[in-house]
Motif scaffolding. Sequence first.
Motif, PDB file in Angstrom:
ATOM      1  N   SER A 145       0.854  -1.180   0.000  1.00 22.36           N
ATOM      2  CA  SER A 145       0.000   0.000   0.000  1.00 22.36           C
ATOM      3  C   SER A 145       0.893   1.234   0.000  1.00 22.36           C
ATOM      4  CB  SER A 145      -0.887   0.010   1.242  1.00 22.36           C
ATOM      5  OG  SER A 145      -0.088   0.229   2.408  1.00 22.36           O
ATOM      6  N   ILE A 146       0.308   2.373  -0.349  1.00 22.40           N
ATOM      7  CA  ILE A 146       1.101   3.598  -0.355  1.00 22.40           C
ATOM      8  C   ILE A 146       1.591   3.941   1.050  1.00 22.40           C
ATOM      9  CG2 ILE A 146      -0.933   5.098  -0.185  1.00 22.40           C
ATOM     10  CD1 ILE A 146       0.603   7.061  -2.024  1.00 22.40           C
ATOM     11  N   HIS A 147       0.788   3.671   2.066  1.00 26.06           N
ATOM     12  CA  HIS A 147       1.232   3.921   3.438  1.00 26.06           C
ATOM     13  C   HIS A 147       2.435   3.059   3.779  1.00 26.06           C
ATOM     14  CE1 HIS A 147       1.329   2.696   7.728  1.00 26.06           C
ATOM     15  NE2 HIS A 147       1.223   4.001   7.920  1.00 26.06           N
ATOM     16  N   ASP A 148       2.352   1.770   3.494  1.00 22.64           N
ATOM     17  CA  ASP A 148       3.461   0.877   3.830  1.00 22.64           C
ATOM     18  C   ASP A 148       4.703   1.223   3.017  1.00 22.64           C
ATOM     19  OD1 ASP A 148       1.758  -0.353   5.568  1.00 22.64           O
ATOM     20  OD2 ASP A 148       1.457  -2.158   4.356  1.00 22.64           O
ATOM     21  N   SER A 149       4.513   1.626   1.768  1.00 23.98           N
ATOM     22  CA  SER A 149       5.656   2.028   0.944  1.00 23.98           C
ATOM     23  C   SER A 149       6.333   3.267   1.513  1.00 23.98           C
ATOM     24  CB  SER A 149       5.195   2.303  -0.493  1.00 23.98           C
ATOM     25  OG  SER A 149       4.719   1.129  -1.100  1.00 23.98           O
ATOM     26  N   LEU A 150       5.531   4.204   2.014  1.00 24.96           N
ATOM     27  CA  LEU A 150       6.089   5.424   2.578  1.00 24.96           C
ATOM     28  C   LEU A 150       6.863   5.132   3.857  1.00 24.96           C
ATOM     29  CD1 LEU A 150       6.328   8.490   2.312  1.00 24.96           C
ATOM     30  CD2 LEU A 150       4.177   8.708   3.565  1.00 24.96           C
ATOM     31  N   VAL A 151       6.321   4.284   4.719  1.00 27.43           N
ATOM     32  CA  VAL A 151       7.011   3.909   5.955  1.00 27.43           C
ATOM     33  C   VAL A 151       8.337   3.221   5.631  1.00 27.43           C
ATOM     34  CG1 VAL A 151       6.908   2.385   7.972  1.00 27.43           C
ATOM     35  CG2 VAL A 151       4.925   3.790   7.359  1.00 27.43           C
ATOM     36  N   THR A 152       8.325   2.330   4.634  1.00 24.82           N
ATOM     37  CA  THR A 152       9.556   1.647   4.226  1.00 24.82           C
ATOM     38  C   THR A 152      10.558   2.633   3.648  1.00 24.82           C
ATOM     39  OG1 THR A 152       8.343  -0.398   3.780  1.00 24.82           O
ATOM     40  CG2 THR A 152      10.480  -0.162   2.715  1.00 24.82           C
ATOM     41  N   TRP A 153      10.070   3.587   2.863  1.00 20.59           N
ATOM     42  CA  TRP A 153      10.947   4.596   2.246  1.00 20.59           C
ATOM     43  C   TRP A 153      11.664   5.417   3.312  1.00 20.59           C
ATOM     44  CZ3 TRP A 153      10.957  10.009   2.137  1.00 20.59           C
ATOM     45  CH2 TRP A 153      11.728  10.604   1.143  1.00 20.59           C
ATOM     46  N   VAL A 154      10.970   5.760   4.379  1.00 22.24           N
ATOM     47  CA  VAL A 154      11.581   6.552   5.452  1.00 22.24           C
ATOM     48  C   VAL A 154      12.753   5.803   6.068  1.00 22.24           C
ATOM     49  CG1 VAL A 154      11.194   7.488   7.775  1.00 22.24           C
ATOM     50  CG2 VAL A 154       9.510   7.901   5.964  1.00 22.24           C
ATOM     51  N   ASP A 155      12.643   4.493   6.215  1.00 17.81           N
ATOM     52  CA  ASP A 155      13.683   3.707   6.888  1.00 17.81           C
ATOM     53  C   ASP A 155      14.767   3.200   5.954  1.00 17.81           C
ATOM     54  OD1 ASP A 155      13.064   3.793   9.624  1.00 17.81           O
ATOM     55  OD2 ASP A 155      11.470   2.334   9.371  1.00 17.81           O
ATOM     56  N   HIS A 156      14.513   3.223   4.647  1.00 15.99           N
ATOM     57  CA  HIS A 156      15.505   2.727   3.689  1.00 15.99           C
ATOM     58  C   HIS A 156      16.782   3.559   3.814  1.00 15.99           C
ATOM     59  CE1 HIS A 156      17.107   0.742   0.256  1.00 15.99           C
ATOM     60  NE2 HIS A 156      16.920   1.733  -0.602  1.00 15.99           N
ATOM     61  N   ASP A 157      17.941   2.894   3.884  1.00 13.94           N
ATOM     62  CA  ASP A 157      19.172   3.620   4.214  1.00 13.94           C
ATOM     63  C   ASP A 157      20.330   3.273   3.267  1.00 13.94           C
ATOM     64  OD1 ASP A 157      20.596   5.470   5.767  1.00 13.94           O
ATOM     65  OD2 ASP A 157      21.435   3.883   7.025  1.00 13.94           O
ATOM     66  N   PRO A 158      20.168   3.512   1.976  1.00 12.95           N
ATOM     67  CA  PRO A 158      21.282   3.274   1.047  1.00 12.95           C
ATOM     68  C   PRO A 158      22.282   4.417   1.101  1.00 12.95           C
ATOM     69  CG  PRO A 158      19.456   4.216  -0.134  1.00 12.95           C
ATOM     70  CD  PRO A 158      18.987   4.045   1.293  1.00 12.95           C
ATOM     71  N   ALA A 159      23.438   4.207   0.473  1.00 11.17           N
ATOM     72  CA  ALA A 159      24.344   5.332   0.259  1.00 11.17           C
ATOM     73  C   ALA A 159      23.645   6.332  -0.653  1.00 11.17           C
ATOM     74  CB  ALA A 159      25.635   4.848  -0.379  1.00 11.17           C
ATOM     75  N   PRO A 160      23.704   7.619  -0.340  1.00  7.61           N
ATOM     76  CA  PRO A 160      22.945   8.607  -1.127  1.00  7.61           C
ATOM     77  C   PRO A 160      23.179   8.518  -2.630  1.00  7.61           C
ATOM     78  CG  PRO A 160      23.820   9.633   0.841  1.00  7.61           C
ATOM     79  CD  PRO A 160      24.404   8.256   0.791  1.00  7.61           C
TER      80      PRO A 160
END
Length: 290
Positions: A145-160
């Motif tokens: 869902s868009i909510h779950d995708s947004l929560v995951t996006w906030v925590d995703h931590d790749p090299a910029p």
Amino acid sequence: MRYRSPDEDSARWDGFPFRQGDIIISTRSKSGTTWMQMICALLVFRSPELPAPLPELSPWLDWLIVPRDEVLARLEAQPHRRFIKTHTPLDGLPLDPRATYIVVARHPLDMAVSLFHQGDNLDRQRMAELLGKPDPSEPSEPPRSIHDSLVTWVDHDPAPADALDSLPGVMWHLTDAWHRRHEPGIVLVHYADLVNDLNGEMRRLAARLAIDVPEKQWPSLVEAASFTRMRARASQLAPDPAGILKDRNAFFRRGGSGAGRELLTDEELAHYEKRAAELAPSDLLAWLHR
């Protein structure tokens, strides 16, 4: 610094032949790129009627789908003041004193929501064909869902540099621009200011670009830059010269601010703010989140 992704390469800027007055629009995806391109077009031509579709007037130099020589030839042939699109941060671009660099910032949560919807509107099979790559495989898991995708996006931590449209990538791009904001030729624009005071922001940009617009022309130019009018002209304005959008009208989906915060709980929003504070200076965040 060189930035690369499956469909972009900042090295395409190497050796770029600048002209006096060139305008470089440097933004993250879904942060107001096309809006700023349209504003620059309206200021340069001083008319709502453009001589060609916007993606032709303001090409995306970094994009691998269109051959670099073709883009350079198109820019070389332009007799007017040029305005060029890039998603490369300023530290990946040649900073030429003849050019003005406009960096548009949008609340990262709103950007992420818009990026989610943009992903659904891309014809990935067509993109793979243009890039000479195998057809993309079918997703192995049902979409979030868009909510779950947004929560995951906030925590995703790749090299910029590996994921410029991630939260670390967004903050990297904006922090670099923020530190340069007092340098000649660097202009920062907030997406929310375009939403709230389009007339004032267009006049501010005209002044920074040393473009004189007759007073009687301002109402028609501002009206042409409004979200409603741009959406009505999607066939001419949407960044789709290679036919990778399923629906050009859908590119101009909402155009406002606040969608990201509306999706998160108070606890999730506080977590986002904590993550952001780890990635960017407090004065930038105060400006960005206002």
